[in-house]
Design a protein around this motif. Structure first.
Motif: not given
Length: 123
Positions: A57-59, A73-76, A109
């Motif tokens: 989901m976030h990476n 990471s793809t967070m935010d 990121t």
């Protein structure tokens, strides 16, 4: 009695000066927070190229041409900037390395993920 008056006067002066310096510090901090000047980010944008090996989901995991495995990471981040790839795709990743805590390994990121080749998922 005279000593008592001097002591009380000294205590009052110290009390007022302590309150005044805290007040000055708070005012300076508020002025910095309200300042319209935006500092440029110190992080440098870098680029990686590789094949998407796994994703959550976030990476996601990127395998470079040298065989290095990097977790990104793809967070935010906006899904339109980092979510248009599938497993096996060759991608170019524009990223920054954010220092979370000194002495720990940093996870890059992703700022933008560009598909440069579609993978053959069904061999």
């Amino acid at each position: 009695m005279n000593r008592m008056k001097v002591f009380l006067l000294l205590a009052v002066v110290i009390g007022f000066s302590a309150c005044q310096s805290r007040n000055k510090q708070n005012t300076e901090q508020e002025m910095e927070a309200d300042s319209p000047v935006i500092a440029a980010p110190t992080e440098e944008v870098k680029t990686l190229t590789g094949v998407v090996g796994d994703a959550s989901m976030h990476n996601f995991m990127l395998v470079t041409s040298k065989g290095d495995t990097i977790f990104i990471s793809t967070m935010d981040q906006e899904p339109s900037e980092v979510g248009n790839f599938e497993l096996g795709d060759t991608v170019k990743v524009d990223y920054i390395e954010e220092e979370e805590e000194p002495g720990t390994s940093n996870i890059p990121t992703a700022q933008k993920v560009t598909v440069i080749g579609k993978g053959n998922r069904y061999k």
